[in-house]
Design a protein around this motif. Structure first.
Motif, PDB file in Angstrom:
ATOM      1  N   THR A 117       0.823  -1.204   0.000  1.00 45.95           N
ATOM      2  CA  THR A 117       0.000   0.000   0.000  1.00 45.95           C
ATOM      3  C   THR A 117       0.864   1.265   0.000  1.00 45.95           C
ATOM      4  N   ASP A 118       0.425   2.286  -0.708  1.00 47.42           N
ATOM      5  CA  ASP A 118       1.057   3.604  -0.649  1.00 47.42           C
ATOM      6  C   ASP A 118       0.577   4.273   0.644  1.00 47.42           C
ATOM      7  N   PHE A 119       1.340   4.108   1.712  1.00 45.56           N
ATOM      8  CA  PHE A 119       0.888   4.569   3.023  1.00 45.56           C
ATOM      9  C   PHE A 119       0.775   6.085   3.105  1.00 45.56           C
ATOM     10  N   ARG A 120       1.629   6.809   2.397  1.00 42.10           N
ATOM     11  CA  ARG A 120       1.533   8.263   2.408  1.00 42.10           C
ATOM     12  C   ARG A 120       0.193   8.704   1.840  1.00 42.10           C
ATOM     13  N   LEU A 121      -0.185   8.128   0.693  1.00 43.30           N
ATOM     14  CA  LEU A 121      -1.450   8.491   0.072  1.00 43.30           C
ATOM     15  C   LEU A 121      -2.624   7.981   0.899  1.00 43.30           C
ATOM     16  N   LEU A 122      -2.496   6.796   1.487  1.00 40.06           N
ATOM     17  CA  LEU A 122      -3.565   6.268   2.329  1.00 40.06           C
ATOM     18  C   LEU A 122      -3.813   7.182   3.520  1.00 40.06           C
ATOM     19  N   ARG A 123      -2.751   7.666   4.150  1.00 39.89           N
ATOM     20  CA  ARG A 123      -2.913   8.583   5.280  1.00 39.89           C
ATOM     21  C   ARG A 123      -3.673   9.828   4.873  1.00 39.89           C
ATOM     22  N   GLU A 124      -3.359  10.348   3.684  1.00 42.39           N
ATOM     23  CA  GLU A 124      -4.057  11.536   3.205  1.00 42.39           C
ATOM     24  C   GLU A 124      -5.549  11.271   3.027  1.00 42.39           C
ATOM     25  N   ARG A 125      -5.863  10.117   2.441  1.00 40.14           N
ATOM     26  CA  ARG A 125      -7.268   9.774   2.217  1.00 40.14           C
ATOM     27  C   ARG A 125      -7.998   9.580   3.548  1.00 40.14           C
ATOM     28  N   ILE A 126      -7.370   8.868   4.467  1.00 44.90           N
ATOM     29  CA  ILE A 126      -7.993   8.646   5.772  1.00 44.90           C
ATOM     30  C   ILE A 126      -8.269   9.981   6.449  1.00 44.90           C
ATOM     31  N   ARG A 127      -7.329  10.897   6.356  1.00 46.38           N
ATOM     32  CA  ARG A 127      -7.497  12.220   6.964  1.00 46.38           C
ATOM     33  C   ARG A 127      -8.714  12.935   6.352  1.00 46.38           C
ATOM     34  N   GLU A 128      -8.905  12.812   5.045  1.00 47.99           N
ATOM     35  CA  GLU A 128     -10.040  13.447   4.379  1.00 47.99           C
ATOM     36  C   GLU A 128     -11.366  12.875   4.872  1.00 47.99           C
ATOM     37  N   PHE A 129     -11.432  11.547   4.990  1.00 46.99           N
ATOM     38  CA  PHE A 129     -12.683  10.923   5.428  1.00 46.99           C
ATOM     39  C   PHE A 129     -12.986  11.255   6.888  1.00 46.99           C
ATOM     40  N   LYS A 130     -11.968  11.266   7.716  1.00 43.91           N
ATOM     41  CA  LYS A 130     -12.203  11.564   9.130  1.00 43.91           C
ATOM     42  C   LYS A 130     -12.591  13.027   9.321  1.00 43.91           C
ATOM     43  N   ALA A 131     -12.154  13.887   8.424  1.00 40.05           N
ATOM     44  CA  ALA A 131     -12.563  15.287   8.489  1.00 40.05           C
ATOM     45  C   ALA A 131     -14.061  15.440   8.248  1.00 40.05           C
ATOM     46  N   GLU A 132     -14.670  14.427   7.593  1.00 37.76           N
ATOM     47  CA  GLU A 132     -16.119  14.436   7.369  1.00 37.76           C
ATOM     48  C   GLU A 132     -16.869  13.745   8.500  1.00 37.76           C
ATOM     49  N   GLY A 133     -16.161  13.371   9.561  1.00 37.34           N
ATOM     50  CA  GLY A 133     -16.801  12.765  10.726  1.00 37.34           C
ATOM     51  C   GLY A 133     -16.978  11.270  10.649  1.00 37.34           C
ATOM     52  N   CYS A 134     -16.275  10.606   9.718  1.00 37.56           N
ATOM     53  CA  CYS A 134     -16.441   9.161   9.525  1.00 37.56           C
ATOM     54  C   CYS A 134     -15.455   8.353  10.351  1.00 37.56           C
ATOM     55  N   ARG A 135     -15.902   7.233  10.819  1.00 40.14           N
ATOM     56  CA  ARG A 135     -15.000   6.193  11.300  1.00 40.14           C
ATOM     57  C   ARG A 135     -14.446   5.502  10.056  1.00 40.14           C
ATOM     58  N   VAL A 136     -13.147   5.197  10.054  1.00 40.72           N
ATOM     59  CA  VAL A 136     -12.514   4.607   8.868  1.00 40.72           C
ATOM     60  C   VAL A 136     -12.064   3.185   9.163  1.00 40.72           C
ATOM     61  N   SER A 137     -12.528   2.257   8.336  1.00 41.76           N
ATOM     62  CA  SER A 137     -12.146   0.852   8.437  1.00 41.76           C
ATOM     63  C   SER A 137     -11.417   0.462   7.162  1.00 41.76           C
ATOM     64  N   LEU A 138     -10.405  -0.405   7.296  1.00 45.75           N
ATOM     65  CA  LEU A 138      -9.625  -0.864   6.149  1.00 45.75           C
ATOM     66  C   LEU A 138      -9.826  -2.360   5.947  1.00 45.75           C
ATOM     67  N   PHE A 139     -10.134  -2.760   4.734  1.00 44.21           N
ATOM     68  CA  PHE A 139     -10.326  -4.164   4.372  1.00 44.21           C
ATOM     69  C   PHE A 139      -8.963  -4.842   4.309  1.00 44.21           C
ATOM     70  N   VAL A 140      -8.777  -5.923   5.082  1.00 44.43           N
ATOM     71  CA  VAL A 140      -7.475  -6.593   5.130  1.00 44.43           C
ATOM     72  C   VAL A 140      -7.651  -8.102   5.060  1.00 44.43           C
ATOM     73  N   ASP A 141      -6.604  -8.776   4.598  1.00 42.86           N
ATOM     74  CA  ASP A 141      -6.569 -10.237   4.590  1.00 42.86           C
ATOM     75  C   ASP A 141      -6.177 -10.757   5.958  1.00 42.86           C
ATOM     76  N   VAL A 142      -6.553 -11.999   6.253  1.00 38.59           N
ATOM     77  CA  VAL A 142      -6.049 -12.627   7.467  1.00 38.59           C
ATOM     78  C   VAL A 142      -4.527 -12.743   7.348  1.00 38.59           C
ATOM     79  N   GLY A 143      -3.858 -12.608   8.479  1.00 41.73           N
ATOM     80  CA  GLY A 143      -2.407 -12.688   8.469  1.00 41.73           C
ATOM     81  C   GLY A 143      -1.715 -11.412   8.053  1.00 41.73           C
ATOM     82  N   CYS A 144      -2.485 -10.319   7.895  1.00 38.89           N
ATOM     83  CA  CYS A 144      -1.886  -9.046   7.502  1.00 38.89           C
ATOM     84  C   CYS A 144      -0.778  -8.656   8.483  1.00 38.89           C
ATOM     85  N   ARG A 145       0.374  -8.266   7.947  1.00 40.09           N
ATOM     86  CA  ARG A 145       1.546  -7.991   8.779  1.00 40.09           C
ATOM     87  C   ARG A 145       1.819  -6.505   9.000  1.00 40.09           C
ATOM     88  N   VAL A 146       0.938  -5.654   8.510  1.00 41.47           N
ATOM     89  CA  VAL A 146       1.195  -4.218   8.625  1.00 41.47           C
ATOM     90  C   VAL A 146       0.066  -3.507   9.370  1.00 41.47           C
TER      91      VAL A 146
END
Length: 249
Positions: A117-146
């Motif tokens: 994942t492009d973590f820099r860009l993901l952080r920016e997107r998460i920040r945008e959604f949370k600015a709208e008052g949203c809880r943010v969930s990320l879809f992940v596989d089992v065994g995710c290491r990050v």
């Protein structure tokens, strides 16, 4: 207690296969809520093959305080007929947005965010959604290491992709996949993340999962629920799911 969010995408698929307005996913959402579910999930995609932008705003208008969960790829750009995920969130202010790294031509979500994942860009997107008052969930596989990096990026929850668990359950040899789901959830909790789960959960496998992982905050169920509802009726099917959740608590 685990909360049930009913995904109404399949109703829109049936409507779109014929054209016109029936069956109406707004009506399905209202019936599911009247039956006692805790929220509604939609996953609008840029190709508009099921839930469309107009559906998102129409469903948001009938929730009457129930939680709205909008799923989508935060990196998919707007295009004709699809205003983009952030714009849909701004219009409807859902309680939760679930970010999923699916491509345009993908039949269904079948993998999660990972170390590529492009973590820099993901952080920016998460920040945008949370600015709208949203809880943010990320879809992940089992065994995710990050998971820790996801927490550092500002996410509030993960949603464990339970497709492999459901497939293993059908085969009768699901112990390893169940343990992997539990281990992933516990690792997420240790990082300060809440845990949701979804994909191919049904009345046969849901109770086993929730008994092993009672700390799951929310399950999002659509395909199986509506497949079962074709036989049993929507309200009865929602009641059955709620009974499984109650018995597992």
């Amino acid at each position: 207690m685990t909360r049930l969010s009913v995904n109404v995408n399949k109703v829109a698929v049936l409507r779109n296969s014929r054209g016109g307005f029936a069956p109406d996913p707004v009506v399905a959402a209202k019936l599911a809520l009247a039956a006692g579910c805790h929220g509604i999930t939609v996953h609008p995609r840029p190709d508009q093959r099921h839930i469309r932008g107009a559906d998102v705003t129409s469903i948001a208008a009938v929730l009457d305080g129930a939680e709205f969960n909008i799923e989508g790829n935060p990196f998919a750009p707007p295009r004709p007929g699809y205003p983009g995920l952030i714009e849909l969130v701004r219009r409807t202010r859902p309680a939760q947005v679930t970010l999923v790294p699916d491509g345009d031509g993908q039949l269904t979500s079948d993998h999660g965010f990972d170390g590529d994942t492009d973590f820099r860009l993901l952080r920016e997107r998460i920040r945008e959604f949370k600015a709208e008052g949203c809880r943010v969930s990320l879809f992940v596989d089992v065994g995710c290491r990050v998971l820790e990096r996801f927490a550092e990026s500002g996410a509030d929850r993960i949603e464990i992709y339970t497709g492999p668990y459901a497939a293993a359950f059908e085969s009768g040899d699901f112990g390893e996949q169940l343990e992997a789901c539990v281990a992933t959830g516990r690792s997420a909790i240790a990082c300060g993340l809440g845990v949701n789960a979804g994909h191919d959960l049904d009345q046969k496998n849901l109770g086993v999962l929730l008994t092993a992982a009672p700390w799951i905050s929310e399950v999002s169920i659509g395909h199986a629920l509506f497949s079962e509802a074709l036989i049993d009726g929507l309200a009865e099917t929602v009641h059955n799911y709620l009974a499984i959740i109650d018995e597992s608590a």
